[in-house]
Scaffold this motif. Sequence first.
Motif, PDB file in Angstrom:
ATOM      1  N   LYS A   1       1.104  -1.045   0.126  1.00  0.00           N
ATOM      2  CA  LYS A   1       0.076  -0.148  -0.121  1.00  0.00           C
ATOM      3  C   LYS A   1       0.911   1.360   0.102  1.00  0.00           C
ATOM      4  O   LYS A   1       0.573   2.150  -0.669  1.00  0.00           O
ATOM      5  CB  LYS A   1      -0.811  -0.127   1.312  1.00  0.00           C
ATOM      6  CG  LYS A   1      -1.927   1.046   1.168  1.00  0.00           C
ATOM      7  CD  LYS A   1      -3.010   0.838   2.279  1.00  0.00           C
ATOM      8  CE  LYS A   1      -4.272   1.383   2.074  1.00  0.00           C
ATOM      9  NZ  LYS A   1      -5.205   1.206   3.300  1.00  0.00           N
TER      10      LYS A   1
ATOM     11  N   SER B   1       0.563   3.246  -3.312  1.00  0.00           N
ATOM     12  CA  SER B   1      -0.812   4.242  -3.401  1.00  0.00           C
ATOM     13  C   SER B   1      -0.516   5.691  -3.761  1.00  0.00           C
ATOM     14  O   SER B   1       0.664   5.905  -3.824  1.00  0.00           O
ATOM     15  CB  SER B   1      -1.200   4.190  -1.687  1.00  0.00           C
ATOM     16  OG  SER B   1      -0.088   5.067  -1.225  1.00  0.00           O
TER      17      SER B   1
ATOM     18  N   SER C   1      -2.226   8.130  -2.198  1.00  0.00           N
ATOM     19  CA  SER C   1      -3.259   9.039  -1.410  1.00  0.00           C
ATOM     20  C   SER C   1      -3.011  10.217  -1.433  1.00  0.00           C
ATOM     21  O   SER C   1      -1.769  10.708  -1.722  1.00  0.00           O
ATOM     22  CB  SER C   1      -3.175   8.194  -0.141  1.00  0.00           C
ATOM     23  OG  SER C   1      -1.881   8.744   0.453  1.00  0.00           O
TER      24      SER C   1
END
Length: 139
Positions: free
Chosen positions: A3, A7, A9
Motif C-alpha cells: 500500500k 498508493s 493517496s
Amino acid sequence: MKKLLFSHSPISQNLALLILRLSAAGMMMVHGWSKIANFSEYLTKFSDPFGLGPAVSLQLAIFAEFFCAILLALGFMSRWVLIPLIFTMTTAAFMVHGADPFSVKEKSLLYLVMYVVLFFTGPGKISMDAQINKKNRYR
C-alpha cells in the motif's frame, strides 16, 4: 508495504509536495543568505547578464533566492514567488553558466526543475495558500 509503495493517496502527495517545497526553499535560502552576508564581496564579482549593473543584478538574485524562498517554504503566494525563482535559475543555468560544462550548471538546473514542478502542481494542501483558499470558500 504494498500500500505504501503503490498508493496515490492525497496525504502522501501533499506530504511529498511539502518536502519538495521545504527542501528546495531551504537550500535556496542558504544561497541567498550567503549573498546578503557577503554582499560587498559578491558585488565585485557578480555577473550582470541583463546590463542592469552588478548591484541591481545581485539585489534581484537576493530577492529571489532569499525572500521568495522564505515565502515558498511557507507556501504563501507560491506560484507568484516561483516566477522570480524560475527566472533566476534559468538565467544562472543558461546565461551566467551557459558556456560552462554541465557539472557547473547542474545545480541551477536541478533547482529549476523543482521550481517548475512546484509551479505546475501548486504547493499542496499543507501550505498557507491552501488554508487561505479554504477560508475563502466559506464566504
